[in-house]
Write an enzyme that holds these catalytic residues in place. Sequence first.
Site, PDB file in Angstrom:
ATOM      1  N   ARG A 172       0.861  -1.180   0.000  1.00 22.88           N
ATOM      2  CA  ARG A 172       0.000   0.000   0.000  1.00 22.88           C
ATOM      3  C   ARG A 172       0.897   1.230   0.000  1.00 22.88           C
ATOM      4  O   ARG A 172       1.938   1.267   0.684  1.00 22.88           O
ATOM      5  CB  ARG A 172      -0.899   0.041   1.255  1.00 22.88           C
ATOM      6  CG  ARG A 172      -2.038  -0.955   1.264  1.00 22.88           C
ATOM      7  CD  ARG A 172      -3.113  -0.658   0.208  1.00 22.88           C
ATOM      8  NE  ARG A 172      -4.212  -1.611   0.243  1.00 22.88           N
ATOM      9  CZ  ARG A 172      -4.268  -2.747  -0.461  1.00 22.88           C
ATOM     10  NH1 ARG A 172      -3.266  -3.086  -1.268  1.00 22.88           N
ATOM     11  NH2 ARG A 172      -5.316  -3.541  -0.381  1.00 22.88           N
ATOM     12  N   GLU A 201      -3.410   7.197  -4.759  1.00 27.61           N
ATOM     13  CA  GLU A 201      -3.792   6.603  -6.034  1.00 27.61           C
ATOM     14  C   GLU A 201      -5.300   6.724  -6.267  1.00 27.61           C
ATOM     15  O   GLU A 201      -6.070   6.702  -5.301  1.00 27.61           O
ATOM     16  CB  GLU A 201      -3.335   5.129  -6.112  1.00 27.61           C
ATOM     17  CG  GLU A 201      -3.983   4.210  -5.107  1.00 27.61           C
ATOM     18  CD  GLU A 201      -3.391   2.790  -5.174  1.00 27.61           C
ATOM     19  OE1 GLU A 201      -2.149   2.649  -5.077  1.00 27.61           O
ATOM     20  OE2 GLU A 201      -4.184   1.850  -5.319  1.00 27.61           O
ATOM     21  N   HIS A 206      -1.186  -0.295  -9.716  1.00 28.11           N
ATOM     22  CA  HIS A 206      -1.798  -1.213  -8.743  1.00 28.11           C
ATOM     23  C   HIS A 206      -2.355  -2.470  -9.439  1.00 28.11           C
ATOM     24  O   HIS A 206      -3.563  -2.724  -9.399  1.00 28.11           O
ATOM     25  CB  HIS A 206      -2.888  -0.496  -7.924  1.00 28.11           C
ATOM     26  CG  HIS A 206      -3.157  -1.188  -6.607  1.00 28.11           C
ATOM     27  ND1 HIS A 206      -3.573  -0.533  -5.483  1.00 28.11           N
ATOM     28  CD2 HIS A 206      -3.077  -2.500  -6.255  1.00 28.11           C
ATOM     29  CE1 HIS A 206      -3.738  -1.392  -4.496  1.00 28.11           C
ATOM     30  NE2 HIS A 206      -3.439  -2.608  -4.948  1.00 28.11           N
TER      31      HIS A 206
HETATM   32  C1  GLV Z   1      -4.610  -5.594  -3.640  1.00 25.14           C
HETATM   33  O1  GLV Z   1      -3.961  -4.625  -3.411  1.00 25.14           O
HETATM   34  C2  GLV Z   1      -5.103  -6.472  -2.623  1.00 25.14           C
HETATM   35  O2  GLV Z   1      -4.997  -6.130  -1.436  1.00 25.14           O
HETATM   36  O3  GLV Z   1      -5.630  -7.534  -2.958  1.00 25.14           O
END
Ligand code: GLV
Length: 330
Positions: free
Chosen positions: A240, A269, A287
């Site tokens: 994150r 983001e 991401h």
């Molecule tokens: C993606 O970032 C997830 O947490 O699955």
Amino acid sequence: MTKPRVLVARKVFPEVVERLRAHFEVEDNADDTIHPREQLLARLQGKSGALITGSERIDAALLDACPQLRAVCNMAVGYNNIDVAACSARKVMATNTPGVLTETTADLGFALMMAAARRITEGERYLRAGRWDRWSYDMFVAPDVHGSTLGILGMGRIGQAIARRGALGFGMKVLYHNRSRLEPALEAPLGARWVDKGTLLRESDHLVLVLPYSGETHHTIGAAELALMKRGATLTNIARGGLVDEEALARALRSGSLAAAGLDVFEGEPKVNPALLALDNVALTPHIGSASLATRRAMADLAADNLIAALGFGPQAGRPPSLLNPEVLG
Ligand code: GLV
């Protein structure tokens, strides 16, 4: 019997929405509109459950405004968008999608680490800009990946899968830091060694962040931590954005104290800090850690299984397979 009503907050595989329709009256989002908070609240009215993603924030105020809600099922392994304690206090089940995305996310993490270390996206931009006109002995020279020291901060499933790639595929020495040490039987085949965070920062050539984000881990990597890292090391974040102080990271990359960074996640983001965008020595992806078709389908199916079970249907009725707050049972 009338079916319970559920919300599928974002667009997901139509086949998965159809599975839900067997049990529920489903309000879905085929246009994939991102609903502002007030609209999300409005859409949740009268719903017993919701299949959500990281873009929906579930907190105490939202739960109080949606008293019929009994289950929130995240299509993600990370669940910092859900206040799990607030869910538990209101007997709302919260679930995530662990396990099914481990290898796909580890692939992306490793690829991003290699892209940053070997300057792949930087080289591509140079080539596309028409600037490549000759070979030279030091063009895009970079640190090696094979045989170097891989540092992993957060040694859960994904951290271990990255460690396997590094140790078994690339002959890397693996150091890791985690709240708890792995069983020796898991460490031994990888030659992985638990170290304190300071040692991890000082000794890693390529540091990868794979730890959960919370108030406690906010800016786990800031100026002080970056200053401990080896000159010429790389940092990759696939967890994150909030784990890293992006301004401090940009400064370290600009000064050259850090060779490069690989980032799949960002604090604001989908907006990306302009200080990072301005730098060449950063490999950036939007991401996409878990973004293989098979894995995204498995995540959607698991989120749907969780929702079906949480609301008392299917073979696991009452026992969602990845319940985050088992204290709500009984
Ligand atoms: C993606 O970032 C997830 O947490 O699955």
